[in-house]
Design a protein around this motif. Structure first.
Motif, PDB file in Angstrom:
ATOM      1  N   LEU A   1       0.844  -1.194   0.000  1.00 23.66           N
ATOM      2  CA  LEU A   1       0.000   0.000   0.000  1.00 23.66           C
ATOM      3  C   LEU A   1       0.884   1.251   0.000  1.00 23.66           C
ATOM      4  N   HIS A   2       1.969   1.163   0.741  1.00 24.86           N
ATOM      5  CA  HIS A   2       2.908   2.279   0.812  1.00 24.86           C
ATOM      6  C   HIS A   2       3.595   2.496  -0.541  1.00 24.86           C
ATOM      7  N   ASP A   3       4.048   1.377  -1.145  1.00 22.56           N
ATOM      8  CA  ASP A   3       4.809   1.492  -2.398  1.00 22.56           C
ATOM      9  C   ASP A   3       3.924   1.860  -3.583  1.00 22.56           C
ATOM     10  N   GLY A   4       2.691   1.308  -3.626  1.00 21.97           N
ATOM     11  CA  GLY A   4       1.881   1.460  -4.840  1.00 21.97           C
ATOM     12  C   GLY A   4       0.637   2.307  -4.680  1.00 21.97           C
ATOM     13  N   GLY A   5       0.302   2.702  -3.444  1.00 22.05           N
ATOM     14  CA  GLY A   5      -0.917   3.467  -3.206  1.00 22.05           C
ATOM     15  C   GLY A   5      -2.160   2.596  -3.390  1.00 22.05           C
ATOM     16  N   TRP A   6      -3.311   3.244  -3.489  1.00 23.16           N
ATOM     17  CA  TRP A   6      -4.593   2.535  -3.634  1.00 23.16           C
ATOM     18  C   TRP A   6      -4.578   1.741  -4.936  1.00 23.16           C
ATOM     19  N   PRO A   7      -4.754   0.418  -4.898  1.00 23.10           N
ATOM     20  CA  PRO A   7      -4.674  -0.374  -6.135  1.00 23.10           C
ATOM     21  C   PRO A   7      -5.789   0.010  -7.112  1.00 23.10           C
ATOM     22  N   ALA A   8      -5.447   0.115  -8.402  1.00 23.93           N
ATOM     23  CA  ALA A   8      -6.428   0.503  -9.424  1.00 23.93           C
ATOM     24  C   ALA A   8      -7.604  -0.469  -9.400  1.00 23.93           C
ATOM     25  N   GLY A   9      -8.795   0.057  -9.436  1.00 26.10           N
ATOM     26  CA  GLY A   9      -9.996  -0.773  -9.524  1.00 26.10           C
ATOM     27  C   GLY A   9     -10.446  -1.369  -8.207  1.00 26.10           C
ATOM     28  N   ALA A  10      -9.692  -1.106  -7.119  1.00 22.99           N
ATOM     29  CA  ALA A  10     -10.080  -1.726  -5.839  1.00 22.99           C
ATOM     30  C   ALA A  10     -11.356  -1.073  -5.311  1.00 22.99           C
ATOM     31  N   ASP A  11     -12.185  -1.897  -4.712  1.00 21.41           N
ATOM     32  CA  ASP A  11     -13.439  -1.428  -4.135  1.00 21.41           C
ATOM     33  C   ASP A  11     -13.328  -1.563  -2.616  1.00 21.41           C
ATOM     34  N   THR A  12     -13.124  -2.798  -2.185  1.00 20.13           N
ATOM     35  CA  THR A  12     -12.835  -3.063  -0.774  1.00 20.13           C
ATOM     36  C   THR A  12     -11.384  -3.497  -0.693  1.00 20.13           C
ATOM     37  N   LEU A  13     -10.653  -2.873   0.229  1.00 16.63           N
ATOM     38  CA  LEU A  13      -9.234  -3.205   0.376  1.00 16.63           C
ATOM     39  C   LEU A  13      -9.006  -3.723   1.802  1.00 16.63           C
ATOM     40  N   VAL A  14      -8.400  -4.901   1.900  1.00 15.60           N
ATOM     41  CA  VAL A  14      -8.050  -5.427   3.222  1.00 15.60           C
ATOM     42  C   VAL A  14      -6.543  -5.371   3.340  1.00 15.60           C
ATOM     43  N   VAL A  15      -6.050  -4.782   4.424  1.00 16.72           N
ATOM     44  CA  VAL A  15      -4.605  -4.627   4.578  1.00 16.72           C
ATOM     45  C   VAL A  15      -4.125  -5.410   5.797  1.00 16.72           C
ATOM     46  N   MET A  16      -3.096  -6.222   5.540  1.00 16.61           N
ATOM     47  CA  MET A  16      -2.497  -7.030   6.606  1.00 16.61           C
ATOM     48  C   MET A  16      -1.011  -6.693   6.680  1.00 16.61           C
ATOM     49  N   LEU A  17      -0.354  -7.159   7.716  1.00 20.55           N
ATOM     50  CA  LEU A  17       1.098  -6.991   7.854  1.00 20.55           C
ATOM     51  C   LEU A  17       1.508  -5.518   7.687  1.00 20.55           C
ATOM     52  N   ASP A  18       0.840  -4.653   8.398  1.00 17.94           N
ATOM     53  CA  ASP A  18       1.140  -3.221   8.304  1.00 17.94           C
ATOM     54  C   ASP A  18       1.527  -2.700   9.694  1.00 17.94           C
ATOM     55  N   ALA A  19       2.806  -2.477   9.880  1.00 18.60           N
ATOM     56  CA  ALA A  19       3.278  -1.981  11.180  1.00 18.60           C
ATOM     57  C   ALA A  19       3.305  -0.458  11.219  1.00 18.60           C
ATOM     58  N   GLU A  20       2.928   0.179  10.117  1.00 17.20           N
ATOM     59  CA  GLU A  20       3.135   1.635  10.013  1.00 17.20           C
ATOM     60  C   GLU A  20       1.847   2.433   9.771  1.00 17.20           C
ATOM     61  N   CYS A  21       0.698   1.838   9.972  1.00 22.63           N
ATOM     62  CA  CYS A  21      -0.581   2.553   9.741  1.00 22.63           C
ATOM     63  C   CYS A  21      -0.569   3.256   8.387  1.00 22.63           C
ATOM     64  N   ARG A  22      -0.331   2.514   7.328  1.00 19.78           N
ATOM     65  CA  ARG A  22      -0.196   3.095   5.988  1.00 19.78           C
ATOM     66  C   ARG A  22      -1.488   3.705   5.456  1.00 19.78           C
ATOM     67  N   PHE A  23      -2.624   3.423   6.108  1.00 23.97           N
ATOM     68  CA  PHE A  23      -3.877   4.057   5.667  1.00 23.97           C
ATOM     69  C   PHE A  23      -3.776   5.576   5.766  1.00 23.97           C
ATOM     70  N   SER A  24      -2.876   6.048   6.618  1.00 23.16           N
ATOM     71  CA  SER A  24      -2.721   7.499   6.796  1.00 23.16           C
ATOM     72  C   SER A  24      -2.116   8.160   5.557  1.00 23.16           C
ATOM     73  N   ASP A  25      -1.463   7.358   4.685  1.00 24.95           N
ATOM     74  CA  ASP A  25      -0.839   7.934   3.481  1.00 24.95           C
ATOM     75  C   ASP A  25      -1.871   8.207   2.387  1.00 24.95           C
ATOM     76  N   LEU A  26      -3.093   7.644   2.532  1.00 27.51           N
ATOM     77  CA  LEU A  26      -4.063   7.710   1.429  1.00 27.51           C
ATOM     78  C   LEU A  26      -4.883   8.993   1.469  1.00 27.51           C
ATOM     79  N   GLU A  27      -5.387   9.371   0.306  1.00 28.21           N
ATOM     80  CA  GLU A  27      -6.315  10.501   0.209  1.00 28.21           C
ATOM     81  C   GLU A  27      -7.560  10.157   1.062  1.00 28.21           C
TER      82      GLU A  27
END
Ligand SMILES: C[S@@+](CC[C@H](N)C(=O)[O-])C[C@H]1O[C@@H](n2cnc3c(N)ncnc32)[C@H](O)[C@@H]1O
Length: 244
Positions: free
Chosen positions: A163-189
Motif C-alpha cells: 500500500l505504501h509502495d503502490g498506493g490505492w490499487p487501481a480498480g479496488a473497491d474493498t481493500l483489506v490490509v495485513m502486515l502493516d506496522a506503520e498505519c499506511r492508511f494514513s498515506d491515502l487521500e
C-alpha cells in the motif's frame, strides 16, 4: 521421515476458532511440532490452551525459529529462512513417533503464511493435509459485523508495504490490509475513505475502531502504539472502503 504432515489452521486468537475437524486432527496426530517460546508468550500460551482444549495427547516436539539474515536481499533472505526452517523441522522430527505430525498454523494456512512452501522443501516430501482455519479477515468482519464485499464487488487483499509502495490499487473497491506496522492508511487521500480496524482479533484483548479515516486515524495510531507497548507485540488488520 515424515510421511504425513497436517497443517491445522487454529484461527487468530481464540481457542473457539479451531474447527471440529481441527480438534479431531490434533487428537489423532502422533506428534505436534511446536515453535519454542519467542517474545510472544501470549501466543505460546494460546497454542497450549488449544492443545489442552482439544484433548491432544501427542508428543509435543519443539523447534526454534532461525534468525533471518538481514544482509541478504528480501527474496533470498526469505528463501534461506524457509530452507533453514525445513531443515530444523526435519532435525527435530528425527526421533518422532510413527504417524501423522501436526503443525498449528495461525489463522488459515493459505493466507500470508509460508508453512506450505516450507513443507514442500522437506525431503522426502510428506503427504500434506490442510485443515482450514478462521482468518484474521473473517475475525475482523465478524467483530465489526460487516460484510466483506459490497454487492457484486471485488475484494483486494494486500500488505502495508504494498500500500505504501503502490498506493490505492487501481480498480479496488474493498481493500483489506495485513502486515502493516506503520498505519499506511494514513498515506491515502482521506476523502470518503472509511476504515474498520481490529487488533488481537478473536482474543480477550481485541480492540476495534471504525469510522472515517480523517476522524479516527490518529486514535488508531495512538491506540496501536500503546497496545504494542503493553503487550510487547501486536497484530492488526483493517478494511478500507470509499463511501460516497
Ligand atoms: C503472517 S500473517 C498470517 C495471517 C493468517 N494466516 C490468517 O489467516 O489470518 C500475519 C498478519 O495477519 C493479521 N493477523 C493475524 N492475527 C491477527 C489478529 N488476531 N488480529 C488482527 N490481525 C491479525 C495481521 O495483519 C498480521 O500482520
Amino acid at each position: 521421515m515424515i510421511r504425513d504432515l497436517w497443517l491445522v489452521g487454529i484461527g487468530t486468537g481464540s481457542p473457539g476458532h479451531v474447527t471440529l475437524e481441527g480438534v479431531q486432527a490434533l487428537r489423532e496426530a502422533a506428534a505436534i511440532l511446536l515453535p519454542r517460546k519467542s517474545g510472544k508468550d501470549d501466543l505460546a500460551h494460546l497454542r497450549h490452551r488449544i492443545l489442552e482444549a482439544a484433548g491432544a495427547t501427542a508428543r509435543v516436539i519443539p523447534f526454534d525459529y532461525p534468525v533471518r539474515d538481514e544482509s541478504l536481499p528480501y527474496q533470498a533472505r526469505v528463501a534461506a529462512w524457509h530452507d533453514e526452517i525445513a531443515h530444523r523441522w526435519q532435525a527435530a522430527l528425527r526421533d518422532a513417533p510413527d504417524g501423522p505430525v501436526a503443525l498449528l498454523v495461525w489463522g488459515d494456512p493459505s493466507l500470508y503464511d509460508s508453512t506450505m512452501r516450507i513443507a514442500k522443501r522437506l525431503d522426502p516430501r510428506p503427504r500434506l493435509r490442510v485443515v482450514p482455519g478462521i482468518t484474521a479477515i473473517q475475525a475482523l468482519t465478524a467483530a465489526h459485523a460487516i460484510p466483506l464485499n459490497t454487492v457484486n464487488g471485488p475484494v483486494t487483499i494486500t500488505t502495508g508495504r504494498r500500500l505504501h509502495d503502490g498506493g490505492w490499487p487501481a480498480g479496488a473497491d474493498t481493500l483489506v490490509v495485513m502486515l502493516d506496522a506503520e498505519c499506511r492508511f494514513s498515506d491515502l487521500e482521506p476523502e470518503g475513505l472509511h476504515i474498520w480496524w481490529g487488533a488481537y482479533l478473536g482474543s480477550e484483548d481485541q480492540i476495534l475502531r471504525s469510522g472515517r479515516v480523517e476522524d479516527v486515524a490518529e486514535d488508531i495510531a495512538g491506540t496501536r502504539r500503546a497496545a504494542r507497548e503493553r503487550h510487547g507485540w501486536i497484530m492488526d488488520t483493517y478494511l478500507l472502503r470509499r463511501l460516497r
